[in-house]
Design an enzyme around this catalytic site. Structure first.
Site, PDB file in Angstrom:
ATOM      1  N   ASP A 216       0.830  -1.202   0.000  1.00 44.57           N
ATOM      2  CA  ASP A 216       0.000   0.000   0.000  1.00 44.57           C
ATOM      3  C   ASP A 216       0.874   1.265   0.000  1.00 44.57           C
ATOM      4  O   ASP A 216       1.887   1.325   0.703  1.00 44.57           O
ATOM      5  CB  ASP A 216      -0.856  -0.030   1.275  1.00 44.57           C
ATOM      6  CG  ASP A 216      -1.945   1.021   1.281  1.00 44.57           C
ATOM      7  OD1 ASP A 216      -2.783   1.005   0.358  1.00 44.57           O
ATOM      8  OD2 ASP A 216      -1.966   1.853   2.208  1.00 44.57           O
ATOM      9  N   GLU A 267      14.817 -14.860   0.360  1.00 39.98           N
ATOM     10  CA  GLU A 267      15.167 -15.917   1.321  1.00 39.98           C
ATOM     11  C   GLU A 267      14.196 -17.087   1.212  1.00 39.98           C
ATOM     12  O   GLU A 267      14.440 -18.165   1.734  1.00 39.98           O
ATOM     13  CB  GLU A 267      15.065 -15.378   2.766  1.00 39.98           C
ATOM     14  CG  GLU A 267      16.113 -14.372   3.145  1.00 39.98           C
ATOM     15  CD  GLU A 267      15.721 -13.648   4.440  1.00 39.98           C
ATOM     16  OE1 GLU A 267      14.805 -14.105   5.165  1.00 39.98           O
ATOM     17  OE2 GLU A 267      16.334 -12.596   4.689  1.00 39.98           O
TER      18      GLU A 267
HETATM   19  C1  NOJ Z   1      -4.433   2.986  -0.890  1.00 35.72           C
HETATM   20  C2  NOJ Z   1      -5.552   2.035  -0.648  1.00 35.72           C
HETATM   21  O1  NOJ Z   1      -5.821   1.327  -1.823  1.00 35.72           O
HETATM   22  C3  NOJ Z   1      -6.708   2.871  -0.175  1.00 35.72           C
HETATM   23  O2  NOJ Z   1      -7.906   2.151  -0.139  1.00 35.72           O
HETATM   24  C4  NOJ Z   1      -6.369   3.451   1.171  1.00 35.72           C
HETATM   25  O3  NOJ Z   1      -7.400   4.321   1.585  1.00 35.72           O
HETATM   26  C5  NOJ Z   1      -5.059   4.231   1.101  1.00 35.72           C
HETATM   27  N1  NOJ Z   1      -4.041   3.562   0.369  1.00 35.72           N
HETATM   28  C6  NOJ Z   1      -4.532   4.476   2.494  1.00 35.72           C
HETATM   29  O4  NOJ Z   1      -4.021   3.301   3.032  1.00 35.72           O
END
Ligand code: NOJ
Length: 553
Positions: A216, A267
């Site tokens: 993310d 790893e």
């Molecule tokens: C990207 C994620 O896909 C989204 O849903 C989220 O709100 C933001 N990152 C924050 O983590």
């Protein structure tokens, strides 16, 4: 005919050509019946995914979380949130997926934690200058009494990017940085403890047997030193994109983190993979995330955000194969996910809707549903013929449109709250999906509860209805996936064909692929044999907003 041949990067690792299906756990299948999907729900529906013919699933976060941003606010990275089940439920789901030949990728959220994470709670208590605060981005405020935020940055979800805390003695104190909601404080990725903690979290899930991670905000973890003021350009994509130099997006320092993680992944056996969620202004820059010693894949958001325009689609495919090819990585392809308007609606919008704004009852430019579905089926028909890896988002195989009429009182996206309802946000693509037309909550569970209301007309999109209809979107996806596997379309080269300005056309071996984005039918000639049609049509002329795979002679 243009004899320009383009190759996806060679190699045999599974992720180079895999079709990966995104599960948004709270909206996929709900075994407990509380209205929120869960891990046992997923396990119970794996047969349907095996039948669909995908190679892997990616699960959006299911770790312990107060759910202020639907799980992208993690309070414990090593446990499952009770609303989704237990670690034992996860292990069972993983084993059952593997038993069906389906790999499993989990979501890792390293840019920020929840404000309920033990480290953040300790940081609040420990006070300015402490080791605990150094794990996050705490700063003194500007102004005479520190009453102004440390800089002018604006949160992706609206409002400022800083939140002031009250110190233990009750006085107004320092500010902490949050790119997203105030309940999602950013980690400081220059801090060694943070780095060590995430290596350990990676190993925790790798030891359990996961095949990879979707990372993310992979473009946001490092901020420019000194945190200089910056105001975004008006039309920037909210999660990034926009301008080349943004002090919190795409900073060079992130690459050291992925080189480090690459070693951790190496790893383990089995070609474990990292896929970065990196919203960046250009493909050239995006390709830096997948150099040979960094991540394995990154989402191709420039492709996803390309409008329904033949020249633009041709260009972005060409550029994707070029730029990713230069660094030896496969391109990925994606049309929908849990952050954007579903492509069965997005591709027919008649007004701008910037990423993350969503579309709701009062929005302008709502799409014609039938044009949207035609375009979506055509777009997917082209995408699944491209060399590289493709991502699908749950429900798109049913042709689901965006849910555009969600009443305000049900909305949950922080964007809606932080902008006082000015931006609808992403709830419309997150509604629980329909399985059985006649069942409570369309078979999402047996109680009929659903955390977001399902539109009544979704009965016609239910899997059981589509299963029984040879011309349904579901059966189109199954056929495309079957043929893609049979013909090994995920790897190899593509030869461009010129069938006119309003078409996207290319060849994969003897298989021709054409999409007609023009107003008039496109005659393909008497000697065609259709292998797949995005929607059934008679004769040899490809109708507007249709696509086909065909052979000649
Ligand atoms: C990207 C994620 O896909 C989204 O849903 C989220 O709100 C933001 N990152 C924050 O983590």
């Amino acid at each position: 005919m243009t004899e320009l041949e383009q190759f996806a990067a060679p190699g045999s690792e599974w992720w180079r050509s895999a079709v990966i299906y995104q599960i948004y756990p709270r909206s996929f299948a709900d075994a407990s019946g509380d209205g929120i999907g869960d891990l046992p729900g997923i396990t119970g529906r794996l047969d349907a995914l095996q039948e669909l013919g995908i190679d892997a699933i990616w699960l959006s976060p299911f770790m312990t979380s107060p759910q202020k941003d639907a799980g992208y606010d993690v309070a414990d990275y090593r446990d499952v949130d009770p609303i989704f089940g237990t670690l034992a439920d996860f292990d069972e789901m993983l084993a059952q997926a593997h038993a069906r030949g389906i790999r499993v990728i989990v979501d890792l959220v390293p840019n920020h934690s929840s404000d309920q994470h033990a480290w953040f709670q300790e940081a609040l208590k420990a006070g300015p200058g402490s080791r605990e605060r150094a794990r996050y981005v705490f700063r003194d405020g500007r102004g005479e009494n520190g009453e102004l935020p440390p800089n002018n940055w604006e949160s992706v979800f609206g409002g400022g990017m800083w939140q002031r805390v009250t110190e233990a003695d009750g006085t107004p104190g320092q500010w902490y940085l949050h790119i997203f909601d105030a309940t999602q404080p950013d980690f400081d990725w220059t801090n060694e403890e943070v780095k060590e903690e995430f290596r350990s979290i990676l190993r925790f899930w790798l030891d359990r047997g996961v095949d990879g991670f979707r990372v993310d905000v992979a473009h946001g973890m490092v901020k420019e030193a000194g945190l200089p003021d910056y105001a975004p350009v008006a039309d920037a994509d909210s999660m990034g994109g926009g301008e080349e130099n943004v002090p919190y997006w795409g900073q060079d320092g992130v690459h050291d983190i992925y080189r480090d993680w690459h070693q951790v992944m190496a790893e383990y056996d089995g070609d474990r993979a990292l896929c970065g969620e990196a919203w960046l202004p250009t493909l050239k820059k995006t390709a830096l995330w997948v150099r040979p010693d960094e991540m394995h894949q990154t989402f191709n958001f420039p492709y996803m955000m390309t409008e329904w325009d033949a020249a633009k689609i041709r260009d972005i495919i060409r550029e994707s194969l070029d730029e990713f090819g230069k660094v030896g990585a496969p391109s990925t392809w994606v049309l929908s996910n849990h952050d954007v308007i579903r492509h069965a609606s997005r591709l027919a919008l008649t007004a701008d809707s910037p990423q993350g704004d969503g579309i709701g009852p009062l929005s302008a430019g709502k799409p014609d549903p039938s044009a949207g579905l035609s375009r979506a089926r055509a777009a997917t028909t082209a995408m699944l013929a491209l060399p590289g890896s493709s991502y699908l988002y749950q429900g798109e195989e049913l042709g689901l449109p965006e849910a555009m009429e969600i009443p305000d009182e049900f909305r949950q996206d922080p964007t809606w709250f932080r902008t006082n309802g000015e931006r609808y946000g992403r709830d419309g693509c997150r509604v629980p999906i329909p399985w059985e037309s006649g069942a409570p909550a369309f078979g999402f569970n047996t109680t009929g509860d659903s955390w977001l209301p399902q539109p009544g007309e979704w009965a016609t999109f239910a899997r059981d209805v589509e299963q029984a209809d040879a011309t349904s979107t579901l059966n189109l996806y199954k056929e495309l996936l079957r043929l893609r596997r049979e013909r090994d379309l995920g790897i190899g080269s593509l030869v461009w064909e010129d069938l006119g300005e309003q078409t996207v056309a290319f060849r994969r071996g003897d298989l021709h692929v054409a999409v007609n984005l023009g107003d008039a039918p496109l005659e393909l000639g008497d000697d065609v044999t259709f292998v797949v049609q995005s929607q059934p049509f008679d004769g040899t002329a490809l109708p507007t907003d249709h696509a086909t795979w065909y052979t000649k002679g």
